[in-house]
Design an enzyme around this catalytic site. Sequence first.
Site, mmCIF file in Angstrom:
data_model
loop_
_atom_site.group_PDB
_atom_site.id
_atom_site.type_symbol
_atom_site.label_atom_id
_atom_site.label_comp_id
_atom_site.label_asym_id
_atom_site.label_seq_id
_atom_site.Cartn_x
_atom_site.Cartn_y
_atom_site.Cartn_z
ATOM 1 N N GLN A 158 62.828 35.145 13.641
ATOM 2 C CA GLN A 158 62.254 34.833 14.993
ATOM 3 C C GLN A 158 62.878 33.457 15.630
ATOM 4 O OE1 GLN A 158 58.205 35.742 14.201
ATOM 5 N NE2 GLN A 158 58.277 37.624 15.295
ATOM 6 N N ASP A 176 63.740 40.238 21.432
ATOM 7 C CA ASP A 176 64.068 40.067 22.695
ATOM 8 C C ASP A 176 64.288 38.500 22.843
ATOM 9 O OD1 ASP A 176 64.454 39.961 25.391
ATOM 10 O OD2 ASP A 176 62.217 39.762 25.726
ATOM 11 N N ASP A 212 66.354 64.326 7.124
ATOM 12 C CA ASP A 212 66.120 65.487 7.618
ATOM 13 C C ASP A 212 64.516 65.360 8.248
ATOM 14 O OD1 ASP A 212 63.404 66.881 6.226
ATOM 15 O OD2 ASP A 212 65.128 66.423 4.805
ATOM 16 N N SER A 214 61.187 48.452 16.551
ATOM 17 C CA SER A 214 61.363 47.856 17.737
ATOM 18 C C SER A 214 59.904 47.817 18.338
ATOM 19 C CB SER A 214 62.252 48.601 18.746
ATOM 20 O OG SER A 214 62.254 47.949 19.971
ATOM 21 N N ASN A 215 59.266 46.859 18.587
ATOM 22 C CA ASN A 215 57.780 46.616 19.105
ATOM 23 C C ASN A 215 57.791 46.668 20.860
ATOM 24 O OD1 ASN A 215 55.230 46.257 19.809
ATOM 25 N ND2 ASN A 215 54.892 44.218 18.703
ATOM 26 N N ILE A 246 49.143 49.566 22.145
ATOM 27 C CA ILE A 246 47.914 50.235 21.876
ATOM 28 C C ILE A 246 47.061 50.446 23.100
ATOM 29 C CG2 ILE A 246 45.596 50.116 20.907
ATOM 30 C CD1 ILE A 246 46.893 48.350 18.735
ATOM 31 N N HIS A 286 70.245 62.932 11.193
ATOM 32 C CA HIS A 286 70.004 64.123 10.435
ATOM 33 C C HIS A 286 71.177 64.432 9.573
ATOM 34 C CE1 HIS A 286 66.188 65.210 12.371
ATOM 35 N NE2 HIS A 286 66.383 64.795 13.393
ATOM 36 N N GLY A 301 54.800 51.507 20.257
ATOM 37 C CA GLY A 301 54.421 51.271 21.502
ATOM 38 C C GLY A 301 52.950 50.556 21.638
#
Length: 140
Positions: A36, A7, A114, A57-58, A84, A110, A82
């Site tokens: 960064q 971001d 797979d 992506s955090n 915690i 895919h 995501g």
Amino acid sequence: NIGVAMDTPSGLLVPNIKNVQSLTVEEISDELLRLQEAGSLGKLTQEDQTGTTFSLSNIGAIGGTYTSPVIASPQVAIGAIGKIQKLPRFDDNGEVVASEIMAISWAADHRIIDGATVARFSNQMKSYLEDPMSMLLKLR
């Protein structure tokens, strides 16, 4: 080449760490810090942002828990990590205990990889996150 979503003042950018498989943890850290800083200063180059094969992506850094990540061509896969959360779970005795839970949402092309391979990778990543020393023992 592992992309890391950032971001920045210019919006979401995904520079990547080139040839990450041949770098030490310290070299990866140094390159991530460089990217960064360049991102926050608006100085990421085209080279910094091309050649990504897999992105992370955090979304947890901004409070997100789950998402449906979208693969940016020509990438193969993306994982959205995501935040915690402390949530109730049952232990082996059926008792409710507080557990720290972090969801990772995956998307993969895919045509190239797979779903079973993605699931195995996800399980291996979970194992490494739960026991980081096991990952460190396998580093080159």
